[in-house]
Design a protein around this motif. Structure first.
Motif, PDB file in Angstrom:
ATOM      1  N   PHE A 107      13.542   8.030  -5.764  1.00  7.17           N
ATOM      2  CA  PHE A 107      12.410   7.201  -6.431  1.00  7.17           C
ATOM      3  C   PHE A 107      12.743   5.617  -6.184  1.00  7.17           C
ATOM      4  CE2 PHE A 107      15.300   7.322  -9.865  1.00  7.17           C
ATOM      5  CZ  PHE A 107      15.405   6.226 -10.439  1.00  7.17           C
ATOM      6  N   ILE A 108      11.837   4.901  -6.468  1.00  9.99           N
ATOM      7  CA  ILE A 108      11.731   3.449  -6.290  1.00  9.99           C
ATOM      8  C   ILE A 108      11.911   2.852  -7.652  1.00  9.99           C
ATOM      9  CG2 ILE A 108      10.892   1.299  -5.396  1.00  9.99           C
ATOM     10  CD1 ILE A 108       9.987   3.147  -3.009  1.00  9.99           C
ATOM     11  N   GLN A 109      12.974   2.102  -7.917  1.00  5.61           N
ATOM     12  CA  GLN A 109      12.869   1.473  -9.296  1.00  5.61           C
ATOM     13  C   GLN A 109      12.440   0.133  -9.031  1.00  5.61           C
ATOM     14  OE1 GLN A 109      13.986   2.368 -12.792  1.00  5.61           O
ATOM     15  NE2 GLN A 109      12.578   0.762 -12.656  1.00  5.61           N
ATOM     16  N   GLU A 110      11.065  -0.316  -9.685  1.00  5.69           N
ATOM     17  CA  GLU A 110      10.659  -1.713  -9.355  1.00  5.69           C
ATOM     18  C   GLU A 110      11.285  -2.801 -10.131  1.00  5.69           C
ATOM     19  OE1 GLU A 110       8.805  -2.408  -6.938  1.00  5.69           O
ATOM     20  OE2 GLU A 110       7.820  -0.612  -6.375  1.00  5.69           O
ATOM     21  N   ASP A 149       9.479  -8.661  -5.577  1.00  8.33           N
ATOM     22  CA  ASP A 149       9.860  -8.638  -4.366  1.00  8.33           C
ATOM     23  C   ASP A 149      11.240  -8.029  -4.284  1.00  8.33           C
ATOM     24  OD1 ASP A 149       8.122 -10.727  -3.443  1.00  8.33           O
ATOM     25  OD2 ASP A 149       9.239 -12.400  -4.637  1.00  8.33           O
ATOM     26  N   THR A 150      11.514  -7.278  -5.558  1.00 10.43           N
ATOM     27  CA  THR A 150      12.774  -6.689  -5.481  1.00 10.43           C
ATOM     28  C   THR A 150      12.834  -5.250  -6.025  1.00 10.43           C
ATOM     29  OG1 THR A 150      13.948  -8.808  -5.923  1.00 10.43           O
ATOM     30  CG2 THR A 150      15.201  -6.706  -6.099  1.00 10.43           C
ATOM     31  N   PHE A 208      18.290 -10.791  -9.645  1.00 13.59           N
ATOM     32  CA  PHE A 208      17.195 -10.409 -10.688  1.00 13.59           C
ATOM     33  C   PHE A 208      17.864  -9.926 -11.918  1.00 13.59           C
ATOM     34  CE2 PHE A 208      14.620  -7.504 -12.757  1.00 13.59           C
ATOM     35  CZ  PHE A 208      13.640  -8.067 -13.000  1.00 13.59           C
ATOM     36  N   VAL A 209      18.561  -8.969 -11.963  1.00 20.82           N
ATOM     37  CA  VAL A 209      19.440  -8.549 -13.102  1.00 20.82           C
ATOM     38  C   VAL A 209      20.338  -9.501 -13.854  1.00 20.82           C
ATOM     39  CG1 VAL A 209      20.986  -6.521 -14.015  1.00 20.82           C
ATOM     40  CG2 VAL A 209      19.341  -6.117 -12.062  1.00 20.82           C
TER      41      VAL A 209
END
Length: 411
Positions: free
Chosen positions: A150-153, A157-158, A210-211
Protein backbone atom coordinates in the motif's frame (compact mmCIF):
# COMPACT_ATOMS: atom_id res chain seq x y z
CA UNK A 1 -7.06 -5.86 -7.70
CA UNK A 2 -5.45 -8.93 -9.32
CA UNK A 3 -6.70 -12.41 -8.47
CA UNK A 4 -3.32 -13.23 -6.91
CA UNK A 5 -3.39 -10.19 -4.67
CA UNK A 6 -7.04 -10.72 -3.79
CA UNK A 7 -6.34 -14.25 -2.54
CA UNK A 8 -3.32 -13.13 -0.52
CA UNK A 9 -5.10 -10.11 0.84
CA UNK A 10 -8.05 -12.11 2.18
CA UNK A 11 -5.67 -14.07 4.39
CA UNK A 12 -4.57 -10.93 6.23
CA UNK A 13 -7.53 -8.59 5.79
CA UNK A 14 -9.04 -9.34 9.19
CA UNK A 15 -5.87 -8.04 10.88
CA UNK A 16 -5.41 -4.94 8.73
CA UNK A 17 -6.60 -1.38 9.20
CA UNK A 18 -9.56 -0.64 6.90
CA UNK A 19 -7.82 2.57 5.82
CA UNK A 20 -5.18 0.54 3.96
CA UNK A 21 -5.99 0.17 0.29
CA UNK A 22 -4.08 -2.73 -1.27
CA UNK A 23 -2.22 -2.33 -4.53
CA UNK A 24 -0.28 -4.66 -6.80
CA UNK A 25 3.34 -3.68 -7.36
CA UNK A 26 5.24 -4.98 -10.40
CA UNK A 27 9.00 -5.35 -10.16
CA UNK A 28 12.05 -7.18 -11.47
CA UNK A 29 13.92 -9.81 -9.48
CA UNK A 30 17.52 -10.71 -10.31
CA UNK A 31 19.46 -13.93 -9.77
CA UNK A 32 23.22 -14.24 -10.35
CA UNK A 33 24.50 -17.32 -12.13
CA UNK A 34 28.21 -17.98 -11.82
CA UNK A 35 29.83 -19.31 -15.00
CA UNK A 36 33.12 -21.03 -14.20
CA UNK A 37 34.18 -21.20 -17.83
CA UNK A 38 36.10 -18.27 -19.29
CA UNK A 39 34.25 -16.13 -21.79
CA UNK A 40 35.99 -15.21 -25.04
CA UNK A 41 35.17 -12.42 -27.44
CA UNK A 42 35.44 -15.04 -30.18
CA UNK A 43 32.03 -16.27 -28.99
CA UNK A 44 30.26 -13.09 -30.05
CA UNK A 45 26.74 -14.28 -29.27
CA UNK A 46 27.63 -15.03 -25.64
CA UNK A 47 29.50 -11.75 -25.20
CA UNK A 48 26.70 -9.69 -26.77
CA UNK A 49 24.15 -11.36 -24.50
CA UNK A 50 26.19 -10.53 -21.39
CA UNK A 51 26.87 -7.01 -22.59
CA UNK A 52 23.21 -6.49 -23.39
CA UNK A 53 22.32 -7.45 -19.80
CA UNK A 54 24.96 -5.03 -18.50
CA UNK A 55 23.49 -2.24 -20.64
CA UNK A 56 20.04 -3.00 -19.25
CA UNK A 57 21.36 -2.93 -15.68
CA UNK A 58 22.85 0.50 -16.38
CA UNK A 59 20.12 2.12 -18.50
CA UNK A 60 17.02 -0.09 -18.01
CA UNK A 61 16.97 -0.49 -21.81
CA UNK A 62 18.42 -3.24 -23.96
CA UNK A 63 20.52 -2.49 -27.06
CA UNK A 64 18.40 -1.85 -30.12
CA UNK A 65 18.70 -4.08 -33.17
CA UNK A 66 20.72 -1.37 -34.98
CA UNK A 67 23.06 -0.89 -32.00
CA UNK A 68 23.67 -4.64 -31.84
CA UNK A 69 24.55 -4.70 -35.55
CA UNK A 70 26.98 -1.77 -35.11
CA UNK A 71 28.62 -3.55 -32.18
CA UNK A 72 28.81 -6.89 -34.02
CA UNK A 73 30.37 -5.15 -37.02
CA UNK A 74 32.92 -3.40 -34.83
CA UNK A 75 33.88 -6.72 -33.23
CA UNK A 76 34.48 -8.07 -36.74
CA UNK A 77 36.65 -5.01 -37.56
CA UNK A 78 34.27 -3.83 -40.28
CA UNK A 79 34.29 -0.21 -41.42
CA UNK A 80 31.28 2.02 -40.77
CA UNK A 81 30.61 1.94 -44.50
CA UNK A 82 30.47 -1.86 -44.52
CA UNK A 83 28.31 -1.92 -41.38
CA UNK A 84 26.00 0.63 -42.93
CA UNK A 85 25.67 -1.42 -46.12
CA UNK A 86 24.82 -4.56 -44.15
CA UNK A 87 22.20 -2.76 -42.07
CA UNK A 88 20.60 -1.22 -45.14
CA UNK A 89 20.20 -4.70 -46.65
CA UNK A 90 18.81 -6.46 -43.58
CA UNK A 91 17.00 -3.78 -41.54
CA UNK A 92 14.57 -0.93 -42.03
CA UNK A 93 17.08 1.90 -41.59
CA UNK A 94 16.54 5.10 -43.55
CA UNK A 95 19.13 7.37 -41.90
CA UNK A 96 22.51 8.31 -43.37
CA UNK A 97 25.87 6.69 -42.77
CA UNK A 98 26.91 9.79 -40.80
CA UNK A 99 23.88 9.37 -38.51
CA UNK A 100 24.84 5.74 -37.93
CA UNK A 101 28.43 6.71 -37.13
CA UNK A 102 27.96 9.77 -34.94
CA UNK A 103 24.52 9.29 -33.38
CA UNK A 104 24.05 5.54 -33.04
CA UNK A 105 27.74 4.71 -32.69
CA UNK A 106 28.53 7.72 -30.52
CA UNK A 107 25.80 6.89 -28.01
CA UNK A 108 26.76 3.21 -28.04
CA UNK A 109 30.41 3.92 -27.21
CA UNK A 110 29.33 6.30 -24.46
CA UNK A 111 27.19 3.66 -22.75
CA UNK A 112 29.89 1.00 -23.09
CA UNK A 113 32.43 3.40 -21.59
CA UNK A 114 30.27 3.72 -18.48
CA UNK A 115 29.94 -0.06 -18.18
CA UNK A 116 33.54 -1.06 -18.90
CA UNK A 117 35.14 1.86 -17.08
CA UNK A 118 37.52 2.77 -19.90
CA UNK A 119 37.07 5.05 -22.90
CA UNK A 120 35.50 2.92 -25.67
CA UNK A 121 35.56 3.69 -29.37
CA UNK A 122 35.17 1.60 -32.51
CA UNK A 123 38.92 0.95 -32.78
CA UNK A 124 39.43 -0.42 -29.28
CA UNK A 125 36.00 -1.93 -28.54
CA UNK A 126 37.07 -5.50 -29.31
CA UNK A 127 40.07 -5.49 -26.97
CA UNK A 128 38.20 -3.74 -24.16
CA UNK A 129 35.17 -6.03 -24.38
CA UNK A 130 37.51 -9.02 -24.43
CA UNK A 131 39.09 -7.81 -21.20
CA UNK A 132 35.67 -7.03 -19.70
CA UNK A 133 34.25 -10.44 -20.62
CA UNK A 134 37.25 -12.29 -19.21
CA UNK A 135 36.75 -10.68 -15.80
CA UNK A 136 32.98 -11.11 -15.77
CA UNK A 137 31.94 -14.75 -15.11
CA UNK A 138 28.56 -13.62 -13.81
CA UNK A 139 25.30 -13.80 -15.69
CA UNK A 140 22.37 -11.85 -14.30
CA UNK A 141 18.99 -13.43 -14.89
CA UNK A 142 15.93 -11.25 -14.45
CA UNK A 143 12.30 -12.18 -14.12
CA UNK A 144 9.12 -10.25 -13.46
CA UNK A 145 7.20 -10.60 -10.21
CA UNK A 146 4.30 -9.03 -8.33
CA UNK A 147 3.61 -8.39 -4.66
CA UNK A 148 0.97 -6.64 -2.57
CA UNK A 149 1.44 -3.40 -0.67
CA UNK A 150 0.00 0.00 0.00
CA UNK A 151 1.01 3.62 -0.36
CA UNK A 152 1.10 5.86 2.69
CA UNK A 153 0.53 9.42 1.53
CA UNK A 154 2.53 12.00 3.48
CA UNK A 155 1.89 15.14 1.43
CA UNK A 156 1.26 16.01 -2.21
CA UNK A 157 4.88 15.31 -3.16
CA UNK A 158 5.91 12.60 -0.70
CA UNK A 159 4.70 9.09 -0.06
CA UNK A 160 5.87 5.92 1.62
CA UNK A 161 5.50 2.61 -0.23
CA UNK A 162 4.96 -0.37 2.06
CA UNK A 163 5.20 -4.02 0.96
CA UNK A 164 3.24 -6.84 2.56
CA UNK A 165 5.64 -9.43 3.98
CA UNK A 166 3.65 -12.67 4.31
CA UNK A 167 4.13 -14.63 7.50
CA UNK A 168 6.22 -17.77 7.46
CA UNK A 169 9.01 -19.81 8.98
CA UNK A 170 12.70 -19.53 8.10
CA UNK A 171 16.13 -20.50 9.39
CA UNK A 172 17.83 -17.41 10.84
CA UNK A 173 21.60 -17.01 10.85
CA UNK A 174 24.37 -18.44 8.66
CA UNK A 175 25.59 -22.02 8.38
CA UNK A 176 29.23 -22.58 9.43
CA UNK A 177 30.20 -23.43 5.85
CA UNK A 178 29.02 -20.07 4.48
CA UNK A 179 31.99 -18.01 3.30
CA UNK A 180 32.91 -15.32 5.88
CA UNK A 181 30.33 -16.69 8.34
CA UNK A 182 30.86 -15.35 11.87
CA UNK A 183 30.11 -16.70 15.34
CA UNK A 184 27.72 -13.82 15.99
CA UNK A 185 25.47 -15.23 13.23
CA UNK A 186 24.97 -18.53 15.06
CA UNK A 187 23.52 -20.82 16.16
CA UNK A 188 21.09 -21.11 13.29
CA UNK A 189 17.55 -21.38 14.59
CA UNK A 190 14.05 -21.62 13.21
CA UNK A 191 11.87 -18.51 13.53
CA UNK A 192 8.18 -18.11 12.70
CA UNK A 193 7.34 -14.57 11.64
CA UNK A 194 3.86 -13.03 11.55
CA UNK A 195 2.84 -10.94 8.52
CA UNK A 196 3.80 -7.26 8.49
CA UNK A 197 4.43 -4.41 6.09
CA UNK A 198 7.97 -3.18 5.44
CA UNK A 199 9.16 -0.14 3.53
CA UNK A 200 9.94 -0.91 -0.10
CA UNK A 201 13.03 1.30 0.28
CA UNK A 202 15.09 2.73 3.14
CA UNK A 203 13.57 5.98 4.38
CA UNK A 204 14.55 8.76 1.98
CA UNK A 205 15.64 12.29 2.78
CA UNK A 206 12.37 13.66 1.40
CA UNK A 207 10.35 11.36 3.68
CA UNK A 208 12.56 12.24 6.63
CA UNK A 209 12.22 15.96 6.02
CA UNK A 210 8.41 15.75 6.00
CA UNK A 211 8.18 13.68 9.20
CA UNK A 212 10.88 15.71 10.96
CA UNK A 213 8.72 18.85 10.76
CA UNK A 214 5.77 17.09 12.45
CA UNK A 215 5.12 17.76 16.16
CA UNK A 216 7.79 16.48 18.53
CA UNK A 217 7.06 13.33 20.55
CA UNK A 218 10.20 12.77 22.65
CA UNK A 219 13.15 14.51 20.99
CA UNK A 220 14.08 17.09 18.37
CA UNK A 221 14.99 16.00 14.86
CA UNK A 222 17.38 17.64 12.40
CA UNK A 223 15.41 18.07 9.16
CA UNK A 224 18.49 17.75 6.94
CA UNK A 225 21.12 15.53 8.64
CA UNK A 226 22.50 13.64 5.63
CA UNK A 227 25.97 13.99 4.19
CA UNK A 228 25.14 12.67 0.70
CA UNK A 229 22.35 15.04 -0.31
CA UNK A 230 19.42 14.05 -2.48
CA UNK A 231 15.66 13.85 -1.92
CA UNK A 232 15.57 10.22 -3.10
CA UNK A 233 18.79 9.15 -1.47
CA UNK A 234 18.47 7.37 1.90
CA UNK A 235 18.55 9.56 4.96
CA UNK A 236 21.72 8.97 6.99
CA UNK A 237 23.62 10.37 9.96
CA UNK A 238 20.66 9.60 12.20
CA UNK A 239 20.79 7.77 15.53
CA UNK A 240 18.67 4.84 16.69
CA UNK A 241 16.75 7.26 18.95
CA UNK A 242 16.17 9.55 15.95
CA UNK A 243 14.73 6.63 13.98
CA UNK A 244 12.40 5.71 16.85
CA UNK A 245 11.26 9.35 17.07
CA UNK A 246 10.59 9.29 13.32
CA UNK A 247 8.39 6.22 13.75
CA UNK A 248 6.52 7.81 16.67
CA UNK A 249 5.79 10.97 14.69
CA UNK A 250 4.76 8.98 11.62
CA UNK A 251 2.42 6.83 13.75
CA UNK A 252 0.83 9.89 15.32
CA UNK A 253 0.35 11.53 11.91
CA UNK A 254 -1.10 8.49 10.11
CA UNK A 255 -2.95 6.73 12.91
CA UNK A 256 -1.11 3.50 12.06
CA UNK A 257 1.56 1.71 14.05
CA UNK A 258 5.00 2.35 12.53
CA UNK A 259 8.24 1.14 14.09
CA UNK A 260 11.68 -0.25 13.31
CA UNK A 261 11.78 -3.92 12.31
CA UNK A 262 12.94 -6.60 14.69
CA UNK A 263 16.18 -8.25 13.67
CA UNK A 264 14.32 -11.46 12.79
CA UNK A 265 11.78 -9.57 10.69
CA UNK A 266 14.59 -7.82 8.84
CA UNK A 267 16.47 -11.02 7.96
CA UNK A 268 13.27 -12.84 7.00
CA UNK A 269 12.30 -9.96 4.71
CA UNK A 270 15.80 -9.71 3.24
CA UNK A 271 16.05 -13.39 2.43
CA UNK A 272 12.54 -13.49 0.93
CA UNK A 273 12.59 -17.28 0.79
CA UNK A 274 16.27 -17.69 -0.16
CA UNK A 275 18.97 -19.49 1.84
CA UNK A 276 22.02 -18.20 -0.04
CA UNK A 277 24.39 -15.51 1.32
CA UNK A 278 22.51 -12.87 -0.72
CA UNK A 279 19.00 -12.89 -2.08
CA UNK A 280 20.76 -12.58 -5.46
CA UNK A 281 22.43 -15.96 -4.92
CA UNK A 282 25.93 -17.08 -3.95
CA UNK A 283 27.62 -13.76 -4.74
CA UNK A 284 26.94 -10.10 -5.42
CA UNK A 285 27.88 -7.52 -8.04
CA UNK A 286 27.98 -3.73 -8.13
CA UNK A 287 25.68 -3.96 -11.15
CA UNK A 288 22.93 -4.80 -8.64
CA UNK A 289 23.97 -3.22 -5.35
CA UNK A 290 25.95 -0.35 -3.85
CA UNK A 291 28.97 -1.53 -1.84
CA UNK A 292 32.76 -1.26 -2.06
CA UNK A 293 33.41 -3.00 -5.37
CA UNK A 294 37.17 -3.06 -4.87
CA UNK A 295 36.54 -6.28 -2.95
CA UNK A 296 34.91 -9.52 -4.05
CA UNK A 297 32.91 -12.30 -2.43
CA UNK A 298 33.26 -15.94 -3.48
CA UNK A 299 33.36 -16.19 -7.27
CA UNK A 300 32.29 -12.58 -7.69
CA UNK A 301 34.24 -9.95 -9.59
CA UNK A 302 35.57 -6.51 -8.74
CA UNK A 303 33.29 -3.64 -9.62
CA UNK A 304 32.62 0.00 -8.83
CA UNK A 305 33.49 1.72 -5.56
CA UNK A 306 31.04 4.62 -5.54
CA UNK A 307 31.94 5.77 -2.04
CA UNK A 308 28.54 7.37 -1.51
CA UNK A 309 24.89 6.45 -1.35
CA UNK A 310 22.74 6.05 -4.45
CA UNK A 311 19.07 6.91 -4.90
CA UNK A 312 16.84 4.21 -3.50
CA UNK A 313 15.81 1.59 -6.04
CA UNK A 314 18.28 2.87 -8.62
CA UNK A 315 19.48 -0.61 -9.59
CA UNK A 316 15.98 -1.58 -10.69
CA UNK A 317 15.85 -4.96 -8.96
CA UNK A 318 14.08 -6.15 -5.82
CA UNK A 319 13.92 -9.42 -3.91
CA UNK A 320 10.96 -11.80 -4.04
CA UNK A 321 8.99 -9.63 -1.58
CA UNK A 322 9.45 -6.50 -3.71
CA UNK A 323 12.06 -4.91 -1.41
CA UNK A 324 14.93 -2.87 -2.85
CA UNK A 325 18.44 -2.12 -1.54
CA UNK A 326 18.49 -4.92 1.03
CA UNK A 327 22.22 -5.43 0.37
CA UNK A 328 24.35 -2.30 0.76
CA UNK A 329 23.65 1.43 0.23
CA UNK A 330 22.97 2.19 3.93
CA UNK A 331 23.05 0.21 7.16
CA UNK A 332 19.56 -0.37 8.54
CA UNK A 333 18.72 -0.08 12.23
CA UNK A 334 16.68 -2.72 14.06
CA UNK A 335 14.77 -2.51 17.35
CA UNK A 336 16.61 -5.25 19.22
CA UNK A 337 19.14 -4.98 21.99
CA UNK A 338 22.49 -6.35 20.83
CA UNK A 339 23.45 -9.95 21.73
CA UNK A 340 26.77 -11.57 20.86
CA UNK A 341 25.06 -14.63 19.36
CA UNK A 342 21.62 -16.24 19.05
CA UNK A 343 21.68 -18.41 22.18
CA UNK A 344 18.29 -17.84 23.82
CA UNK A 345 16.93 -15.74 20.92
CA UNK A 346 13.14 -15.53 20.48
CA UNK A 347 11.62 -17.80 17.85
CA UNK A 348 8.46 -15.76 17.16
CA UNK A 349 10.05 -12.87 15.22
CA UNK A 350 9.68 -10.39 18.08
CA UNK A 351 12.49 -7.96 19.03
CA UNK A 352 14.94 -9.36 21.55
CA UNK A 353 15.03 -7.01 24.54
CA UNK A 354 16.94 -7.53 27.78
CA UNK A 355 14.57 -5.32 29.77
CA UNK A 356 11.08 -3.87 29.68
CA UNK A 357 12.35 -0.30 29.62
CA UNK A 358 10.57 2.11 27.28
CA UNK A 359 12.46 2.55 24.02
CA UNK A 360 13.79 6.02 24.86
CA UNK A 361 15.08 4.73 28.22
CA UNK A 362 17.20 2.03 26.64
CA UNK A 363 20.97 2.42 26.90
CA UNK A 364 22.18 -0.91 25.51
CA UNK A 365 23.69 -1.31 22.08
CA UNK A 366 21.28 -1.92 19.19
CA UNK A 367 21.55 -4.00 16.00
CA UNK A 368 22.32 -2.95 12.42
CA UNK A 369 21.90 -4.98 9.24
CA UNK A 370 22.48 -4.67 5.47
CA UNK A 371 25.99 -3.25 5.05
CA UNK A 372 26.44 -0.01 3.13
CA UNK A 373 28.03 1.80 0.21
CA UNK A 374 31.27 1.79 2.23
CA UNK A 375 31.19 -1.92 3.13
CA UNK A 376 32.98 -4.96 1.77
CA UNK A 377 30.61 -7.44 0.11
CA UNK A 378 30.74 -10.05 2.91
CA UNK A 379 29.30 -7.44 5.26
CA UNK A 380 26.24 -7.12 3.00
CA UNK A 381 25.20 -10.76 3.42
CA UNK A 382 21.66 -11.53 4.58
CA UNK A 383 22.94 -12.97 7.89
CA UNK A 384 25.58 -10.36 8.77
CA UNK A 385 24.93 -8.33 11.92
CA UNK A 386 26.78 -5.70 13.91
CA UNK A 387 26.13 -3.58 16.98
CA UNK A 388 25.85 0.19 17.31
CA UNK A 389 25.58 2.69 20.15
CA UNK A 390 22.00 3.97 20.15
CA UNK A 391 23.27 7.56 20.44
CA UNK A 392 25.62 7.35 17.45
CA UNK A 393 24.57 9.51 14.50
CA UNK A 394 27.78 10.48 12.71
CA UNK A 395 27.84 7.66 10.17
CA UNK A 396 27.16 8.89 6.61
CA UNK A 397 25.93 5.38 5.77
CA UNK A 398 23.49 4.57 8.61
CA UNK A 399 19.77 4.68 7.82
CA UNK A 400 16.67 2.57 8.38
CA UNK A 401 13.37 1.39 6.95
CA UNK A 402 10.06 1.13 8.77
CA UNK A 403 7.53 -1.56 9.62
CA UNK A 404 3.78 -1.10 9.73
CA UNK A 405 2.58 -3.87 12.02
CA UNK A 406 -0.20 -6.27 11.14
CA UNK A 407 -2.30 -7.93 13.81
CA UNK A 408 -0.12 -6.93 16.75
CA UNK A 409 1.14 -3.64 18.11
CA UNK A 410 4.42 -3.10 19.89
CA UNK A 411 3.91 -0.78 22.86
Amino acid sequence: MSKEMSKEWKIFKKDIDDSINPQTFDFQVAFIEIDQSATSVNNNDNVLEQLNEAVFNKTEKYLTNIEQKVLSGALENLTYKKIYEQIKKSANYSESEEHLKYCIGGQLWKVLTEIIGEQVNKRNVKSLINKWAARSPLTIHRYSAQATGFIQELDNDTQLEMMLIPGGTFVMGSPPEELESEQRESPQHTVTVQPFFLGKYPVTQAQWKFVAQLPKRNRELNQDPSRFKGANRPVERVSWYDAVEFCDRLSQYTGKNYRLPSEAEWEYACRAGTTTPFHFGETITTDLANYDGRYTYGDGVKGVNRGKTTEVGSFGVANNFGLYDMHGNVWELCLDDWHDDYKGAPTDGSPWFDSNKALFDKTEYAVMRDGSCLSKPEVCRSAFRVNINRNYRLGPDIGFRVVCAVGRILR
